[in-house]
Design a protein around this motif. Structure first.
Motif, PDB file in Angstrom:
ATOM      1  N   PHE A 107       0.855  -1.190   0.000  1.00  0.00           N
ATOM      2  CA  PHE A 107       0.000   0.000   0.000  1.00  0.00           C
ATOM      3  C   PHE A 107       0.891   1.240   0.000  1.00  0.00           C
ATOM      4  N   ILE A 108       0.584   2.208  -0.863  1.00  0.00           N
ATOM      5  CA  ILE A 108       1.398   3.415  -0.951  1.00  0.00           C
ATOM      6  C   ILE A 108       0.543   4.587  -1.401  1.00  0.00           C
ATOM      7  N   SER A 109       1.053   5.804  -1.194  1.00  0.00           N
ATOM      8  CA  SER A 109       0.463   7.028  -1.726  1.00  0.00           C
ATOM      9  C   SER A 109       1.532   7.763  -2.521  1.00  0.00           C
ATOM     10  N   CYS A 110       1.485   7.653  -3.833  1.00  0.00           N
ATOM     11  CA  CYS A 110       2.444   8.375  -4.672  1.00  0.00           C
ATOM     12  C   CYS A 110       1.957   9.768  -5.024  1.00  0.00           C
ATOM     13  N   SER A 111       0.659  10.023  -4.884  1.00  0.00           N
ATOM     14  CA  SER A 111       0.110  11.362  -5.063  1.00  0.00           C
ATOM     15  C   SER A 111      -0.076  11.967  -3.675  1.00  0.00           C
ATOM     16  N   ASN A 112      -1.123  12.731  -3.446  1.00  0.00           N
ATOM     17  CA  ASN A 112      -1.336  13.362  -2.141  1.00  0.00           C
ATOM     18  C   ASN A 112      -1.513  12.304  -1.057  1.00  0.00           C
ATOM     19  N   GLY A 113      -0.806  12.449   0.046  1.00  0.00           N
ATOM     20  CA  GLY A 113      -0.925  11.494   1.134  1.00  0.00           C
ATOM     21  C   GLY A 113      -2.322  11.463   1.728  1.00  0.00           C
ATOM     22  N   LEU A 114      -2.690  10.327   2.302  1.00  0.00           N
ATOM     23  CA  LEU A 114      -3.981  10.212   2.962  1.00  0.00           C
ATOM     24  C   LEU A 114      -3.988  11.029   4.250  1.00  0.00           C
ATOM     25  N   THR A 115      -5.129  11.584   4.585  1.00  0.00           N
ATOM     26  CA  THR A 115      -5.245  12.366   5.813  1.00  0.00           C
ATOM     27  C   THR A 115      -5.179  11.454   7.032  1.00  0.00           C
ATOM     28  N   ASN A 116      -4.644  11.983   8.113  1.00  0.00           N
ATOM     29  CA  ASN A 116      -4.514  11.216   9.356  1.00  0.00           C
ATOM     30  C   ASN A 116      -5.797  11.336  10.185  1.00  0.00           C
TER      31      ASN A 116
ATOM     32  N   MET B 269       2.640  -2.046   4.451  1.00  0.00           N
ATOM     33  CA  MET B 269       2.278  -0.632   4.485  1.00  0.00           C
ATOM     34  C   MET B 269       3.505   0.251   4.244  1.00  0.00           C
ATOM     35  N   SER B 270       3.434   1.094   3.237  1.00  0.00           N
ATOM     36  CA  SER B 270       4.497   2.062   3.001  1.00  0.00           C
ATOM     37  C   SER B 270       4.484   3.128   4.089  1.00  0.00           C
ATOM     38  N   ASP B 271       5.663   3.672   4.396  1.00  0.00           N
ATOM     39  CA  ASP B 271       5.723   4.722   5.413  1.00  0.00           C
ATOM     40  C   ASP B 271       5.378   6.101   4.850  1.00  0.00           C
ATOM     41  N   VAL B 272       4.958   6.175   3.579  1.00  0.00           N
ATOM     42  CA  VAL B 272       4.507   7.454   3.017  1.00  0.00           C
ATOM     43  C   VAL B 272       3.020   7.397   2.667  1.00  0.00           C
ATOM     44  N   LEU B 273       2.310   6.456   3.252  1.00  0.00           N
ATOM     45  CA  LEU B 273       0.901   6.283   2.932  1.00  0.00           C
ATOM     46  C   LEU B 273       0.071   7.480   3.379  1.00  0.00           C
ATOM     47  N   PHE B 274       0.409   8.033   4.566  1.00  0.00           N
ATOM     48  CA  PHE B 274      -0.337   9.151   5.144  1.00  0.00           C
ATOM     49  C   PHE B 274       0.472  10.436   5.108  1.00  0.00           C
ATOM     50  N   LEU B 275      -0.208  11.552   5.326  1.00  0.00           N
ATOM     51  CA  LEU B 275       0.469  12.831   5.486  1.00  0.00           C
ATOM     52  C   LEU B 275       1.424  12.769   6.672  1.00  0.00           C
ATOM     53  N   ASP B 276       2.494  13.542   6.594  1.00  0.00           N
ATOM     54  CA  ASP B 276       3.407  13.656   7.721  1.00  0.00           C
ATOM     55  C   ASP B 276       2.633  14.150   8.947  1.00  0.00           C
ATOM     56  N   LYS B 277       2.755  13.466  10.062  1.00  0.00           N
ATOM     57  CA  LYS B 277       1.946  13.803  11.244  1.00  0.00           C
ATOM     58  C   LYS B 277       2.274  15.173  11.824  1.00  0.00           C
TER      59      LYS B 277
ATOM     60  N   THR C 146       2.065  16.225   2.444  1.00  0.00           N
ATOM     61  CA  THR C 146       2.471  15.006   1.746  1.00  0.00           C
ATOM     62  C   THR C 146       3.982  14.849   1.838  1.00  0.00           C
ATOM     63  N   GLU C 147       4.432  13.627   2.010  1.00  0.00           N
ATOM     64  CA  GLU C 147       5.867  13.380   2.113  1.00  0.00           C
ATOM     65  C   GLU C 147       6.600  13.868   0.857  1.00  0.00           C
ATOM     66  N   ALA C 148       7.872  14.197   0.984  1.00  0.00           N
ATOM     67  CA  ALA C 148       8.665  14.750  -0.108  1.00  0.00           C
ATOM     68  C   ALA C 148       8.703  13.801  -1.304  1.00  0.00           C
ATOM     69  N   PRO C 149       8.833  14.344  -2.515  1.00  0.00           N
ATOM     70  CA  PRO C 149       8.857  13.489  -3.710  1.00  0.00           C
ATOM     71  C   PRO C 149       9.901  12.379  -3.656  1.00  0.00           C
ATOM     72  N   ALA C 150      11.112  12.701  -3.201  1.00  0.00           N
ATOM     73  CA  ALA C 150      12.162  11.684  -3.136  1.00  0.00           C
ATOM     74  C   ALA C 150      11.801  10.584  -2.149  1.00  0.00           C
ATOM     75  N   SER C 151      11.126  10.948  -1.065  1.00  0.00           N
ATOM     76  CA  SER C 151      10.711   9.946  -0.072  1.00  0.00           C
ATOM     77  C   SER C 151       9.648   9.021  -0.643  1.00  0.00           C
ATOM     78  N   ARG C 152       8.692   9.589  -1.364  1.00  0.00           N
ATOM     79  CA  ARG C 152       7.652   8.754  -1.976  1.00  0.00           C
ATOM     80  C   ARG C 152       8.244   7.835  -3.037  1.00  0.00           C
ATOM     81  N   ALA C 153       9.158   8.370  -3.843  1.00  0.00           N
ATOM     82  CA  ALA C 153       9.805   7.532  -4.857  1.00  0.00           C
ATOM     83  C   ALA C 153      10.611   6.420  -4.207  1.00  0.00           C
ATOM     84  N   GLY C 154      11.334   6.729  -3.136  1.00  0.00           N
ATOM     85  CA  GLY C 154      12.108   5.717  -2.430  1.00  0.00           C
ATOM     86  C   GLY C 154      11.230   4.635  -1.847  1.00  0.00           C
ATOM     87  N   ALA C 155      10.072   5.040  -1.320  1.00  0.00           N
ATOM     88  CA  ALA C 155       9.145   4.056  -0.764  1.00  0.00           C
ATOM     89  C   ALA C 155       8.591   3.145  -1.857  1.00  0.00           C
ATOM     90  N   LEU C 156       8.315   3.712  -3.023  1.00  0.00           N
ATOM     91  CA  LEU C 156       7.830   2.896  -4.133  1.00  0.00           C
ATOM     92  C   LEU C 156       8.902   1.912  -4.595  1.00  0.00           C
TER      93      LEU C 156
END
Length: 284
Positions: free
Chosen positions: A10-19, A44-52, A57-67
């Motif tokens: 599970f991941i969010s490559c676009s806007n992170g899910l709300t907490n 579960m990816s660690d970029v699934l949700f918005l940064d608490k 939304t997590e930084a682009p490089a972080s989302r790409a790394g998680a993918l």
């Protein structure tokens, strides 16, 4: 595609899910659903949700790394992107497509993730799936469970029956190769190294938002990109805002005008769009 005991990432490559409780329950319900109905585990990816802390939304490089981590995880046999919005194209420059190509698995995404579905397919040749996994726990859960099961088991099924198309006869197109998705988001790839090959493919278009003029502008851009001189056909899904504005017929006339000028067939379906009846469709 997968077997009992395999995992789905599970991941969010676009806007992170709300907490919030609603998003947390949706993710939990979806995880239980794929476990109970398909025998699959969840990573579960660690970029699934918005940064608490920042609620961003997590930084682009972080989302790409998680993918990339999900691609390199041998237990993960498919990737479900649960996000949507505007930010999917941010991650493209950070992806290692050769690494992805070495660890092939289908990526499922919808709406803004049209960007990722098509860019990944174009760069790696891996067949991905235009689909919103969240509908598996939506109002049409039973319908979607069957639709996903059909996708996994009926690899060579005739798409003209699956999507109950109307329009031109499509018997010769039963083995069509598809490209596209959300019109606005697909066009984000225009002029970039991630624009997919359109030659001899059926272009899929749909949209939740967007007025008549904006959608006609998108068609004009496709023509100016040379798309209509390459494709084998145009498959038109739901255009939700156009339906609300009673502009669907006018838009279809514009589509058919392009089709008559370039000599490709046009089909329509109610099973590709942003509602809970939207079925998965293979891209590539």
């Amino acid at each position: 595609m997968w077997h009992p005991g395999d995992a789905i990432g599970f991941i969010s490559c676009s806007n992170g899910l709300t907490n919030n409780d609603r998003s947390l329950e949706m993710v939990s319900s979806l995880s239980r659903k794929i476990k109970n109905d398909f025998g699959l585990e969840t990573v579960m990816s660690d970029v699934l949700f918005l940064d608490k802390e920042t609620q961003q939304t997590e930084a682009p490089a972080s989302r790409a790394g998680a993918l990339l981590s999900l691609y390199s995880d041998a237990s993960v046999k498919a990737i479900f992107d649960l996000s949507g919005g505007d930010l999917a194209n941010e991650i493209l420059p950070y992806l290692d497509f050769e690494s992805i190509k070495s660890n092939p698995k289908p990526y499922f995404g919808y709406s803004d993730n049209t960007v990722i579905v098509n860019a990944l397919q174009g760069k790696t040749g891996i067949q991905n799936v235009l689909y919103n996994p969240k509908v598996l726990v939506g109002q049409e859960e039973a319908f979607q469970t069957q639709a996903l099961s059909d996708l996994v088991t009926q690899i060579d099924a005739d798409w003209t029956g699956i999507f109950k198309i109307s329009g031109n006869s499509a018997s010769e197109q039963s083995a069509a190769v598809f490209v596209g998705g959300n019109l606005r988001c697909f066009l984000k790839l225009a002029g970039t190294p991630y624009w997919p090959e359109l030659e001899n493919k059926v272009l899929v278009i749909e949209s939740a938002g967007g007025r008549y003029e904006a959608m006609c502008s998108g068609l004009a851009q496709l023509e100016q990109l040379g798309a209509f001189g390459k494709i084998n056909g145009l498959l038109i899904g739901q255009f939700t805002q156009l339906a609300l504005d009673e502009k669907t017929s006018a838009f279809l006339r514009v589509c058919r005008n392009y089709a008559s000028r370039y000599g490709f067939p046009v089909w329509e379906t109610d099973f590709i769009g942003h509602d809970d009846y939207s079925k998965p469709i293979r891209i590539g």
